[in-house]
Scaffold this active site. Sequence first.
Site, short mmCIF file in Angstrom:
data_model
loop_
_atom_site.label_atom_id
_atom_site.label_comp_id
_atom_site.label_asym_id
_atom_site.label_seq_id
_atom_site.Cartn_x
_atom_site.Cartn_y
_atom_site.Cartn_z
N ASP A 125 1.00 -1.21 -0.04
CA ASP A 125 -0.04 -0.01 0.07
C ASP A 125 0.92 1.10 -0.05
OD1 ASP A 125 -3.17 0.62 1.92
OD2 ASP A 125 -1.98 1.85 0.34
N GLU A 131 -2.48 -0.15 -4.46
CA GLU A 131 -2.49 -1.20 -3.59
C GLU A 131 -2.59 -2.45 -4.62
OE1 GLU A 131 -5.95 -2.01 -0.94
OE2 GLU A 131 -6.07 -0.18 -1.17
#
Length: 455
Positions: free
Chosen positions: A11, A107
């Site tokens: 992330d 992500e």
Amino acid sequence: MRQEASLAHVDLDAMFAAVEQRDKPSLRGKPVIVGGVAGRGVVATASYEARRFGARSAMPTSEARRRCPSGTAFLTPRFAAYRKTSEVVMALLHELSPLVEQVSIDEAYIDLAAGGHDLSPAGVTAVAEQIRASIAAATGGVTASVGVGTSKLVAKIGSDLHKPDGLTIAAAGDEQALLQPLPVTRLPGVGPATAERLRRAGIHTIGALAQVELPPLIDWFGQAHGAGLYRLARADDDRPVVSEREAKSVSAEETFAVDLTDRARLGTEIDVLATKVGGRLRAGGLSARTVTIKIRHHDFTTITRSTTRPQPTDQPRLIAQLARRLLAEVDTSAGIRLLGVGTSGLETFVQDDLFGDTEPDQPSGQPAPGPAPSTTDQSAVVREHHVPGSWRAGQDVQHDRYGPGWVWGSGRGLVTVRFEGPTTAPGPIRTFDAADAALLPADPPEWVSSALSPT
DNA sequence: TCTGGGGTCCTAGGACCC
DNA sequence: TCTGGGGTCCTAGGACCC
């Protein structure tokens, strides 16, 4: 849940703001808000400096302006720059494993087992640190947080645990200890409504949720969501990493600076939105059977209206025409703040529309005019579908909905299959002409070859 | 002058078919 | 003159995610 911690979740930290700070050194160390800067905008990303003042994603930008000090930068997103950075990162991840699932622009999940890595705790730690270092180097300083665990759930929660620029490795067996003390709101799928219902039941932590039996959860949240919460709270998660997903819908919408009531203006907005949607369908080689409009009234109540055609289309004019017809049924006199045009029921083929560009405005009571489809002229009327399974080119298939078909490509997974059949059947139709003959594998079925031979 | 834009998945009811 | 059950498709709305 796997035997070893072989799933990683990556992330990027406050990515939009981080890219801005990378590209404009004067912004480094200062609060940065990226999002809608006009009257009705919301925050897309707040830099960590801005979060200290209480700015958050999805907050109205007006609220963020009240909270943040003067000197805070409020920036309109530069999606092209973010996409470029994202591509650099995703390319790095693909070097580590063939199985990478990109969840959003910032992500991704990586299946480390599929990449043949050493899955011992020391091994995955080394890989995770390598990921973080190579991302920071390749992006010019955009940092990533990484979580590694035995499931997507644990990996995802892990990446969030020590943000920003953090790393969490949850070894097999550690899942419960990691999850139990956390608030239920950390679970994916627990938003404001679910959290409030749980709060009323006195359930605040994942550990407390794991004490609840299945029936009450299904009673409160329905079958799918209830059973999902039951399993996630117990760290019972076997969702696979899926590298390619097919789009299910394509849409565009706009919130107006001031509420609109003017019908003519709304009509032209429909045209703009339909043009965007049609262009994106075409760019993706897609066409759609269902057109939906979305209307947000002045008081924020939101409705949708949709219509489905037998044949898909990617034509902006037709999408706009259907959307305008739907809009005509809605009372807009009190003012609307948002208008959207969406498409779904997607087919992965852009067909020639046998019935032309638009539909008649008045129902005529007569069958729609159009060229009579025939398999005896120089073209065959066929339909294309992607059919799951394992296929070889030239194989005959029988489909319960589309009738007899013939496999166009070979392979495993989603393979294109062509069908002949009545033109009233759903699915994309295309005129299949002699120019295609060169592309055919040996021994096409009789209904194809006869249609392709010159008369 | 609180509340973006692009998505996904689920539910529930009604139509329709067998 | 009572009334099945399952399956699919469509519509509308809602929760949620980034």
